[in-house]
Design a protein around this motif. Structure first.
Motif, PDB file in Angstrom:
ATOM      1  N   LYS A 278      40.393 -27.357   8.389  1.00 15.25           N
ATOM      2  CA  LYS A 278      41.371 -27.133   9.450  1.00 15.25           C
ATOM      3  C   LYS A 278      40.783 -27.483  10.809  1.00 15.25           C
ATOM      4  N   ASP A 279      41.541 -28.250  11.565  1.00 18.25           N
ATOM      5  CA  ASP A 279      41.172 -28.702  12.910  1.00 18.25           C
ATOM      6  C   ASP A 279      40.026 -29.709  12.900  1.00 18.25           C
ATOM      7  N   ASP A 280      39.574 -30.088  11.720  1.00 20.81           N
ATOM      8  CA  ASP A 280      38.537 -31.112  11.629  1.00 20.81           C
ATOM      9  C   ASP A 280      39.072 -32.295  10.826  1.00 20.81           C
ATOM     10  N   GLU A 283      44.938 -31.787  10.948  1.00 25.86           N
ATOM     11  CA  GLU A 283      45.493 -31.148  12.144  1.00 25.86           C
ATOM     12  C   GLU A 283      46.823 -30.505  11.775  1.00 25.86           C
ATOM     13  N   ARG A 286      50.454 -32.004  12.266  1.00 21.73           N
ATOM     14  CA  ARG A 286      50.316 -33.385  12.769  1.00 21.73           C
ATOM     15  C   ARG A 286      49.602 -34.263  11.744  1.00 21.73           C
ATOM     16  N   SER A 290      45.663 -36.610  11.525  1.00 21.11           N
ATOM     17  CA  SER A 290      44.686 -36.003  10.633  1.00 21.11           C
ATOM     18  C   SER A 290      43.813 -37.072   9.986  1.00 21.11           C
ATOM     19  N   ARG A 330      49.048 -23.047  12.473  1.00 18.00           N
ATOM     20  CA  ARG A 330      47.710 -22.656  12.937  1.00 18.00           C
ATOM     21  C   ARG A 330      47.458 -21.175  12.698  1.00 18.00           C
TER      22      ARG A 330
END
Length: 330
Positions: A278-280, A283, A286, A290, A330
Motif C-alpha cells: 500500500k502506497d508503494d 495507490e 488510483r 500504481s 486508505r
C-alpha cells in the motif's frame, strides 16, 4: 540421447539484466548431478499406471490450488505422490516440509497440445534437497523426454519449457520449495478428484493438522486479488526467503511481501501484501498510478512482472487487480 537445446531468449535477456543489476537478480546455479540423475523418460517417474501415459498410478493423487499461477493461458494438471507410510511435517503451517522421496508433477497443455510435464522430487533430508526437470512430450504422445536445458516454442506452440536450473528461480523462493500444495492453497472445496486440506487431515497425512480451513480475508474481489498476488508474485516477493549457500536465484531485495500467511488472515490490513504494498506498489483508488498495474500490464524484458515464466499479459488478472485498487480505501 536427446540433444540439449538453447535457453529461451527471455532467459538470456534476464541474465544480461542480472549482470548490470546484480543487487536484484542473478542466474540460477547450473543443473547438478542430482537433477541429471532423474529418469530420462516420464514413463520412468511413476506418474502413470502400468505404462499408460494417461492414467495416474493408484498412489498418485491429483490436486488443484485454489489460486492458480498464470502461465500464458496454458491448461495445467498437477499430482503428488508421498512415499508409503510417510507424513508431511506441518509444524510450520506456512512452509510444509515433505518427506524424502516425495514427487510432484505439473502438466502443461498449450493450444490443445500437451507440451511438457515438470517433475519436482525431494532427493534428501534437508529442506533444500530438491531436484527438478521438465519432460517434453513426443509428438505422438507415447512418452515425454527429460529436457534439462529447456526448449523454446516446444512442439510448435508459443510455450517455452524452462531449464532445470531455472525451476528454482521460483521454487527456491520459499522454505518449502513447493508451490501450490499448501495449507492456504488447499483450504477450499476442491474438485471431487482433487485433494484438499480436509482430505489431508482426514487421512492423517499432516503431522500437526489444523483445526479447520484458513480463510483469506475480504470480499470476493479482495480475496481473489490477495490470492492472485500470493500465487503469481509471492514466491519471489516475500520476506521469508530461505538462506542459500549458492548463488542467489532471481532474488529481489526489497520490502514487498505478497505471500499469504496463516497467522495474518484476521483482516485485509493484516496481510503482508497490504502492509508492504500500500502506497508503494499500489495507490488506493488510483490504478493508473500504481506501479503494480504498470508492470503487470506489459511484457518488457527485465522490467515487467512477473519476470519469469510468462510472455503474455494476463488480461483477466490485470482487470482483477485494477478493480481491487479502484475500490481500495486508505
Amino acid at each position: 540421447m536427446h540433444p540439449f537445446v538453447r535457453r529461451a531468449p527471455w532467459l538470456a535477456v534476464l541474465a544480461a539484466v542480472a549482470q548490470v543489476s546484480c543487487s536484484d537478480f542473478t542466474e540460477c546455479a547450473p543443473v547438478d548431478a542430482a537433477s541429471a540423475a532423474l529418469p530420462e523418460r516420464l514413463s520412468g517417474t511413476g506418474l502413470f499406471a502400468d505404462g499408460s501415459m494417461t492414467v495416474p498410478g493408484a498412489d498418485v493423487r491429483a490436486f488443484t490450488p485454489q489460486f492458480p499461477l498464470w502461465s500464458d493461458g496454458a491448461t495445467k494438471r498437477r499430482w503428488i505422490r508421498l512415499p508409503a507410510g510417510t507424513r508431511i511435517d506441518t509444524r510450520d503451517m506456512d512452509h510444509w516440509q515433505f518427506p524424502e522421496g516425495t514427487r510432484l508433477w505439473k502438466e502443461f497443455t498449450r493450444d490443445g497440445v500437451r507440451v511438457e510435464t515438470r517433475l519436482l522430487e525431494k532427493a534428501g533430508p534437508r529442506p533444500e534437497d530438491w531436484r527438478a526437470v521438465a519432460y517434453v512430450w513426443l509428438p505422438d504422445g507415447s512418452d515425454a523426454v527429460a529436457t534439462p536445458a529447456g526448449q523454446r516454442d516446444a512442439l510448435g506452440t508459443p510455450h517455452d519449457v524452462p531449464s532445470a536450473s531455472d525451476c528454482f528461480g521460483c521454487h527456491g523462493g520459499t522454505p518449502s520449495r513447493v508451490l501450490g500444495f499448501s495449507a492456504i492453497q488447499l483450504s477450499y472445496d476442491a474438485p471431487a478428484d482433487s485433494l484438499d486440506l480436509e482430505d489431508l487431515v482426514a487421512s492423517g497425512t499432516l503431522t500437526e493438522p489444523p483445526e479447520g480451513r484458513f480463510t483469506v480475508p475480504g470480499n470476493d474481489v479482495e480475496r481473489a486479488s490477495l490470492g492472485y498476488l500470493h500465487a503469481n508474485c509471492g514466491h519471489c516477493h516475500n520476506q521469508q526467503r530461505p538462506e542459500s549457500d549458492g548463488p542467489r536465484c532471481y532474488e529481489p531485495r526489497n520490502s514487498l511481501d505478497f505471500r499469504l500467511r496463516v497467522d495474518r488472515l484476521g483482516a485485509l490490513e493484516e496481510t503482508p501484501a497490504w502492509r508492504s504494498g500500500k502506497d508503494d506498489d499500489f495507490e488506493p483508488g488510483r490504478p493508473d498510478d500504481s506501479k503494480m498495474i504498470q508492470r503487470i500490464s506489459k511484457r518488457e524484458a527485465g522490467w515487467s512482472m512477473p519476470l519469469l515464466g510468462t510472455e503474455k499479459v494476463d488480461a483477466d488478472g490485470v482487470a482483477l487487480l485494477r478493480r481491487w485498487i479502484s475500490e481500495m480505501k486508505r
